[in-house]
Design a protein around this motif. Sequence first.
Motif, PDB file in Angstrom:
ATOM      1  N   ALA A   1       2.353  61.190  -7.300  1.00 25.83           N
ATOM      2  CA  ALA A   1       2.820  61.127  -8.693  1.00 25.83           C
ATOM      3  C   ALA A   1       2.821  62.514  -9.330  1.00 25.83           C
ATOM      4  N   LEU A   2       1.804  63.309  -9.033  1.00 34.26           N
ATOM      5  CA  LEU A   2       1.748  64.679  -9.569  1.00 34.26           C
ATOM      6  C   LEU A   2       2.904  65.526  -9.037  1.00 34.26           C
ATOM      7  N   VAL A   3       3.318  65.222  -7.809  1.00 28.30           N
ATOM      8  CA  VAL A   3       4.419  65.986  -7.211  1.00 28.30           C
ATOM      9  C   VAL A   3       5.764  65.573  -7.803  1.00 28.30           C
ATOM     10  N   VAL A   4       5.946  64.251  -8.035  1.00 29.88           N
ATOM     11  CA  VAL A   4       7.265  63.762  -8.462  1.00 29.88           C
ATOM     12  C   VAL A   4       7.442  63.756  -9.981  1.00 29.88           C
ATOM     13  N   PHE A   5       6.351  63.900 -10.745  1.00 34.41           N
ATOM     14  CA  PHE A   5       6.514  63.768 -12.199  1.00 34.41           C
ATOM     15  C   PHE A   5       7.468  64.779 -12.818  1.00 34.41           C
ATOM     16  N   PRO A   6       7.651  66.003 -12.241  1.00 38.35           N
ATOM     17  CA  PRO A   6       8.647  66.896 -12.840  1.00 38.35           C
ATOM     18  C   PRO A   6      10.052  66.294 -12.916  1.00 38.35           C
ATOM     19  N   LYS A   7      10.355  65.336 -12.023  1.00 37.89           N
ATOM     20  CA  LYS A   7      11.666  64.688 -12.069  1.00 37.89           C
ATOM     21  C   LYS A   7      11.821  63.815 -13.303  1.00 37.89           C
ATOM     22  N   LEU A   8      10.699  63.501 -13.949  1.00 41.31           N
ATOM     23  CA  LEU A   8      10.722  62.653 -15.143  1.00 41.31           C
ATOM     24  C   LEU A   8      10.712  63.475 -16.427  1.00 41.31           C
ATOM     25  N   ALA A   9      10.940  64.771 -16.308  1.00 40.65           N
ATOM     26  CA  ALA A   9      10.758  65.682 -17.445  1.00 40.65           C
ATOM     27  C   ALA A   9      11.705  65.411 -18.601  1.00 40.65           C
TER      28      ALA A   9
ATOM     29  N   ALA B   1      23.355  62.434 -12.442  1.00 41.01           N
ATOM     30  CA  ALA B   1      23.668  63.799 -12.003  1.00 41.01           C
ATOM     31  C   ALA B   1      23.319  64.832 -13.063  1.00 41.01           C
ATOM     32  N   GLN B   2      23.372  64.428 -14.343  1.00 35.73           N
ATOM     33  CA  GLN B   2      23.103  65.378 -15.430  1.00 35.73           C
ATOM     34  C   GLN B   2      21.620  65.475 -15.766  1.00 35.73           C
ATOM     35  N   GLY B   3      20.819  64.575 -15.197  1.00 35.04           N
ATOM     36  CA  GLY B   3      19.392  64.561 -15.519  1.00 35.04           C
ATOM     37  C   GLY B   3      18.699  65.862 -15.178  1.00 35.04           C
ATOM     38  N   GLY B   4      19.052  66.461 -14.021  1.00 34.68           N
ATOM     39  CA  GLY B   4      18.419  67.711 -13.607  1.00 34.68           C
ATOM     40  C   GLY B   4      18.731  68.854 -14.548  1.00 34.68           C
ATOM     41  N   ALA B   5      20.013  68.955 -14.962  1.00 39.44           N
ATOM     42  CA  ALA B   5      20.409  70.024 -15.879  1.00 39.44           C
ATOM     43  C   ALA B   5      19.705  69.873 -17.222  1.00 39.44           C
ATOM     44  N   TYR B   6      19.618  68.635 -17.700  1.00 42.07           N
ATOM     45  CA  TYR B   6      18.958  68.380 -18.971  1.00 42.07           C
ATOM     46  C   TYR B   6      17.481  68.749 -18.889  1.00 42.07           C
ATOM     47  N   ALA B   7      16.831  68.286 -17.814  1.00 46.75           N
ATOM     48  CA  ALA B   7      15.403  68.566 -17.650  1.00 46.75           C
ATOM     49  C   ALA B   7      15.136  70.066 -17.555  1.00 46.75           C
ATOM     50  N   THR B   8      16.026  70.798 -16.881  1.00 50.79           N
ATOM     51  CA  THR B   8      15.843  72.251 -16.760  1.00 50.79           C
ATOM     52  C   THR B   8      15.867  72.924 -18.125  1.00 50.79           C
TER      53      THR B   8
ATOM     54  N   VAL C   1       9.683  75.127 -12.103  1.00 55.88           N
ATOM     55  CA  VAL C   1      10.041  75.616 -10.763  1.00 55.88           C
ATOM     56  C   VAL C   1      10.344  74.457  -9.824  1.00 55.88           C
ATOM     57  N   VAL C   2       9.487  73.428  -9.846  1.00 56.21           N
ATOM     58  CA  VAL C   2       9.708  72.261  -8.985  1.00 56.21           C
ATOM     59  C   VAL C   2      11.028  71.583  -9.335  1.00 56.21           C
ATOM     60  N   ASN C   3      11.283  71.447 -10.626  1.00 52.37           N
ATOM     61  CA  ASN C   3      12.530  70.803 -11.056  1.00 52.37           C
ATOM     62  C   ASN C   3      13.746  71.602 -10.600  1.00 52.37           C
ATOM     63  N   VAL C   4      13.662  72.923 -10.702  1.00 54.08           N
ATOM     64  CA  VAL C   4      14.784  73.776 -10.283  1.00 54.08           C
ATOM     65  C   VAL C   4      15.007  73.673  -8.775  1.00 54.08           C
ATOM     66  N   ILE C   5      13.913  73.652  -8.002  1.00 47.72           N
ATOM     67  CA  ILE C   5      14.032  73.551  -6.540  1.00 47.72           C
ATOM     68  C   ILE C   5      14.625  72.198  -6.139  1.00 47.72           C
ATOM     69  N   GLU C   6      14.121  71.131  -6.782  1.00 53.29           N
ATOM     70  CA  GLU C   6      14.578  69.788  -6.426  1.00 53.29           C
ATOM     71  C   GLU C   6      16.004  69.538  -6.905  1.00 53.29           C
ATOM     72  N   ARG C   7      16.300  70.019  -8.121  1.00 47.32           N
ATOM     73  CA  ARG C   7      17.632  69.758  -8.700  1.00 47.32           C
ATOM     74  C   ARG C   7      18.185  71.060  -9.276  1.00 47.32           C
ATOM     75  N   PRO C   8      18.815  71.856  -8.425  1.00 53.73           N
ATOM     76  CA  PRO C   8      19.275  73.184  -8.851  1.00 53.73           C
ATOM     77  C   PRO C   8      20.477  73.168  -9.791  1.00 53.73           C
ATOM     78  N   ASP C   9      21.083  71.992 -10.000  1.00 51.61           N
ATOM     79  CA  ASP C   9      22.247  71.933 -10.882  1.00 51.61           C
ATOM     80  C   ASP C   9      21.927  72.480 -12.268  1.00 51.61           C
ATOM     81  N   GLY C  10      20.699  72.175 -12.743  1.00 49.06           N
ATOM     82  CA  GLY C  10      20.331  72.609 -14.087  1.00 49.06           C
ATOM     83  C   GLY C  10      20.332  74.108 -14.241  1.00 49.06           C
ATOM     84  N   VAL C  11      19.730  74.809 -13.284  1.00 44.96           N
ATOM     85  CA  VAL C  11      19.676  76.262 -13.398  1.00 44.96           C
ATOM     86  C   VAL C  11      21.051  76.875 -13.164  1.00 44.96           C
TER      87      VAL C  11
END
Length: 650
Positions: free
Chosen positions: A240-248, A404-411, A452-462
């Motif tokens: 959960a600690l590893v995946v929670f950045p996806k819920l940002a 698909a837009q979730g990563g960009a928003y979270a970033t 950093v984790v969010n950017v690595i997992e979902r680079p669309d945002g950056v």
Amino acid sequence: MATTEQQPAGRLRAWMLEGLSDMGRSGGHQGPHAEPEPAHKGQPWWRVMCLTGVDYFSTLGYQPGIAALAAGLLSPIATIVLVLVTLAGALPVYRRVAEESPHGEGSIAMLERLLSFWQGKLFVLTLLGFAATDFLITITLSAADASTHLIENPHLTGALHDKQMLITLLLVALLGAVFLKGFLEAIGVAVALVGGYLALNAVVVVVGLWHVVTAGHVVTDWSSALTTEHGNVFVMIGVALVVFPKLALGLSGFETGVAVMPHVKGDPGDTDERPVGRIRDTKKLLTAAAVIMSVFLITTSFITTLLIPEKEFESGGNANGRALAYLAHDYLGSVFGTVYDISTIAILWFAGASAMAGLLNLMPRYLPRYGMAPHWARAVRPMVIVFTLIAFLVTWIFDADVDAQGGAYATGVLVLISSAAIAVTIAARKARQRNWTIGFAVISAVFLYTTVVNVIERPDGVKIGACFIAGIILVSLLSRLARAFELRVTSVTLDDMAERFIRDMASRKMRFIANEPDQRDKAEYRDKIEQIQNDNDLPGEDFVFLEVTVVDPSEFEAGLTVRGEVLHDRYRVLTLESSSIPNALAALLLHVRDTTGRIPHIYFEWTEGNPFSNFLRFFLFGQGEVAPVTREVLREAEPDRERRPRVHTG
């Protein structure tokens, strides 16, 4: 005939640039985030919280579904981690931001004050790029999710099938059209939307929890599946600690919460310098919003994970992008579900309006002051068109897909929160608050890790953020180049000695010598006068020296303070501090002309060196070839040659 043809174009131009002259250098916008007029008026904090809510609470429309996709069966546990980070991390950070920036400037302004020169400007432009990512993705993501709720409604599914992109673009276009017409403040609308939406969500949550409690096997099935998939509790927490950045996504709304501060009423004794009541009530606003959202995040992630089959969260599933709406239709019937859809569509669309107002207020706070915005960017309507077209492009790139837009928003959200955490850490350190410094440093580390984790997992945002940053920097530098010779001194103030020098010269020919101060000894001024006399064949020694010290050449607009002094019992010297030597000299000469009615003369030495490198020195460091640049600034500021101060070089 020509006049008739020009009239429509002229009317269109006037309509597009309406309010441009009134906006001046501040460039504000009267949207949900603007400073109310007059400044002492405002609304109770709980009503203003609803402006934050249209952005913050509306994420419930898509957050549970995205969380389920990202974390699977661990979604409730990962959401608890997210809530802990929210309450123990983001909330304390933004309560401190509210103290340090009580007029709605936010964490970007705090960092701007800590940095100077060009690196500070570039850093702010970078943060503006991520802020633009946050706000623009809010517009496109909210519109995409609103169209999802519309399309998936049982009464409309057949008629609107495969129309997701078209409906999303229409919603974005409608948003732009409203702002072109003129967007008035709508706190009352926000209160109604947020109140109704939270009430409907509360009903869905209560009904969902009731079904979980009454159908005991649901919890048992979930816990068994968790144990089978992840083993013991410690492994679950670790994952959960590893995946929670996806819920940002669930962290959004804090920057908006600070942006709406100018609307908070505060106390009658509040002043612009010490708005104690506004700060106190904004802290209440931030805390209440965070607590309400935390409760909904935990409960909604719990019921959606336990009650909705996993396949329904996937692309094409009935719960994709609309998990709570799925439960509303399934457990409360089509009528309630349709009411829920309408409420969700309304608040999501209004979240886009709030984001658009945020963009229109954020960019003018910085770019015009930096000289990094075209003149027309101070008007609202051209900027609305620009942002709407960019939103079209983003919608097309992401195919109007919520997931698909979730990563960009979270970033965008995480970069802004990380910058806020760093800003308050520095502020606490400067205030010598050791415990707060350590605490905020730990919070900064958590958010940097999450980013950093969010950017690595979902680079669309950056990637999207990088595009915005590159675009902002390119347009900014081109604008600064185009405005390089603009007179940008906002005011000229002379001390008593300087005023005396000007009065003494007003009765005869006014001669100034531009001098780059070196040793400032007697020989320096004597030799300078002799050189100017020889180069220009001038008699007498009735001169006043002008000496400019460059403070921060990256600044574009600033006031000019002039101080007079007599050196070595005979040489009169006016000292000036400015971001640009030519601008300071030109502004003083025009001020002298306007106050005395006489045309001043200024004498320079030619600067040796390559003209291009001299221009770069002027552009970047405010120096370079001073004589021709001073003349060019004067020429642009005063088109009438007869009234223009005279520039002499030798």
